[in-house]
Write an enzyme that holds these catalytic residues in place. Structure first.
Site, PDB file in Angstrom:
ATOM      1  CB  SER A  51      -0.916  -0.001   1.226  1.00  0.00           C
ATOM      2  OG  SER A  51      -1.816  -1.076   1.179  1.00  0.00           O
TER       3      SER A  51
ATOM      4  CE  LYS B 101      -5.217  -0.910   2.081  1.00  0.00           C
ATOM      5  NZ  LYS B 101      -3.998  -1.691   2.139  1.00  0.00           N
TER       6      LYS B 101
ATOM      7  CE  LYS C 195       2.020   2.675   4.433  1.00  0.00           C
ATOM      8  NZ  LYS C 195       1.375   1.713   3.511  1.00  0.00           N
TER       9      LYS C 195
END
Length: 291
Positions: free
Chosen positions: A96, A171, A239
């Site tokens: 990701s 995502k 993140k």
């Protein structure tokens, strides 16, 4: 049987590699943590001492890494994947990361005749264990169809969502929704407990109505018990929220709720909860009402 090189055998990658082995594929794996490579060997995979050894002779290479810098180093670096594999190999990055990194990897792969897909996943550690992940794939449709049998060994919901980088954008949308829902479940728990309501029964009712969601199904029990063993760490979700906000800026759209939730995730990290499961957002919500 497909010869697969797998790089990144962490919480998610180790189970994914094991499922590929179980599906009959020949998996050679590498990770910077030796114990992770040992686990692969115990599952029936072939351990590799470095990236070049992991991808030698591979028809498909899968990377599952923490963030964009690691993908750039492992794939694009002087001793990286693209320096070691042959033209025609399919490279699937299931990390990701930022969409622009995926686009850069695809462009570099194209220069070497390597087919590239970005295919981040959702479902956490349990989804990786059960091979029930949702896989959102960006890249050429022909490459997606080639990779479909690999994906079917790893997940249940497998969707091609657009060109290179699109998987990462989907995502990011997934992660902003997950963090937002965890935050709201946390607020519901705090309200129920502070009001003297049986929280277990209360959440049971919520899960059966319009408020029902996967977070309640999978995490209500552990959140009520304050058990935050990581399936997906706060550090990684922090993140991902940064990626979501950067993607919103690049697209020229405002995501106000995402901004607030990103600050809650940042607060969890600042309070020292980065290594805990992302459901530890409950600790932040609780702290707002604690004298």
């Amino acid at each position: 049987m497909t010869a697969i090189g797998f790089i990144g055998l962490g919480i998610m990658g180790s189970h994914m590699a094991a499922n590929l082995i179980g599906a009959g594929h020949a998996v050679t794996g590498y990770d910077v943590v030796p114990a992770s490579v040992d686990r692969l060997a115990q599952a029936g995979g072939k351990p590799a001492a470095d990236i070049a050894s992991a991808v030698a002779g591979a028809e498909v290479v899968i990377t599952m890494l923490p963030d964009s810098p690691q993908v750039a180093e492992v794939v694009l670096g002087p001793a990286g994947v693209l320096s070691a594999i042959e033209p025609g190999v399919l490279l699937i990055d299931m990390s990701s990361i930022a969409p622009e990194t995926s686009i850069a990897v695809a462009a570099a792969g194209a220069e070497r005749g390597v087919h590239v897909l970005d295919a981040p996943v959702s479902g956490g550690e349990q989804g990786a264990i059960k091979a029930s992940l949702s896989i959102m794939v960006g890249g050429d449709m022909a490459d997606f169809e080639t990779a479909r049998p690999i994906f079917e060994s790893l997940g249940r919901t497998i969707v091609h969502v657009g060109p290179h980088g699109s998987g990462q954008t989907v995502k990011a949308a997934n992660q902003l929704m997950v963090a937002g829902i965890i935050s709201l479940v946390s607020e519901a728990i705090v309200l129920l407990e502070a009001s003297g309501v049986d929280s277990t029964r209360g959440l049971e009712v919520l899960a059966g109505g319009l408020a029902g969601n996967r977070i309640l199904d999978l995490k209500a029990g552990t959140m009520l018990a304050r058990e935050f063993t990581p399936g997906f760490r706060i550090d990684l979700h922090h993140k991902d929220m940064g990626i979501a906000l950067a993607s919103a800026r690049a697209a020229g759209v405002a995501l106000p709720v995402t901004g607030i939730v990103a600050q809650l995730v940042a607060a969890a990290r600042a309070q020292g909860h980065g290594s805990l499961d992302h459901s530890a957002l409950l600790k932040v919500i609780e702290s707002l009402s604690t004298p």
